[in-house]
Design an enzyme around this catalytic site. Sequence first.
Site: not given
Length: 501
Positions: A244, A278
């Site tokens: 990720e 994020c």
Amino acid sequence: MTDTTPAAAARAATFTTYSPATGKAIAEHPVNGPEEVSRAVAAARTVQAGWAALPASRRRDHLLRWKKALATDLDVLARTIAAETGKPAGDAALEVVLTLEHLGWAARNAARVLRRRKVGTGLFTVHQRASLVHRPSGVIGVIGPWNYPLYTPMGSIGYALAAGNAVVFKPSELTAGTGVLLAELFDAAVPQHAGLLTTVTGAASTGDALARSGIDKLAFTGSPGTARKVMAVCAETLTPFLAECGGKDAVIVTADADLEAAADAIVWGALSNAGQTCAGVERVYAVREIHAELCERVVERAGVLRPGAEADASYGPMTLPGQVEIVERHVAGAVSAGARALLGGPESVRAPYVAPVVLTGVPEDAAAMAEETFGPVVAINPVADVDEAVERANASRYALGAAVFCRNGRTGAEIAARLRAGAVSVNSVLGFAAVPALPFGGSQDSGFGRIHGEEGLRAFTSVQSTTVQRFTPPIVLTSFGVPAATRERAVRLARALHRRR
């Protein structure tokens, strides 16, 4: 006699974590080298065998006991997170709460998701009974980030444990204390399986050692550049890798959207946690007829927010000192390229804090639109229509999260389906992050693989397929003793059946 070997030096090495708000030292932690990491993995593998042998219901009960311990010590966890990241105590507490939601879901649903299930067979395999089962992978390595040092890695840790694995966790060197506390609370809550979750501390060298330690899978959160380096190490031993790697998330605002709600969500999505999220909001594409009004509402809301270390501060400092330079470069570069700063500007950057910045008219090839800023900056660009908004949103090399604001939810969902992002919220931002049953992850520079939900549980398992012959078939095709004429008749029959449709 003093031991001066490299191994002894590695054992003696330590590092210090510091408050990003004050610069004061918080704690000292060991730099775990290859030997310590290998021992941690070996010990975890021993404990994992007993954990995997437990009935799923027992594992559930143990994990729920750990969840209760985390909830009981929520204030301690939140204080540690706040001290290491600089985020307000309330934000840190919310991070713990979201973590508890996910851990509870994983514990309660693992048995259902991973249980053995039957699958259908074909015409020529009717004599077989077929099934598949998801088995624990073994020992999972997790390399976590500093921006959400509990919530983000627990998306791998909690689900991996629920699936029957052991975990060796390497937290960011900026937030090592959170990782250490997490493992300590597990051992205290589940003493009969102490060591199932182990934390190793250090910087890049410790992460490299973990990738080379013989783990069965590595889950990584961090930048695309670092992910490529870690993945290259994993490739040497074909160690499965889940990544990720951040995003450049876009929000689309249609002409009929509730602008008050959109502005409120955009400001929170862009500025909460100092923009260090994020899947936070970095780009907004608003249709031209409502662009100016949306900008006014965003500026009005963002203009009253102030970063700081005080209890009533809207958000805290930049946790990673080097990120300040990136934010400043993006803002200054956008303005020099012709963008307008509707709020703030390069002068907003006063390390370790960055005041809110709202830009418009930013060229699509500017760093502020193409690279991950990871700071309290949002760019709101006008577009002719939704088609152009979708095209621009999809043009990024990141594909993690996105949001759509539209009066009609069904229309919003249709727009969402056209976006490449791995997760999309309609009429909210980051709505998917609080739903444990939804998988989370992206593609391209945002990484690959999924955490959370059923996919997140299965991500930390290997699938075993099994067939059991129920009876001897009239024609045994898997034998050298089958006459050629019999085999030919079977082929003709199969051909005739498959030519029907």
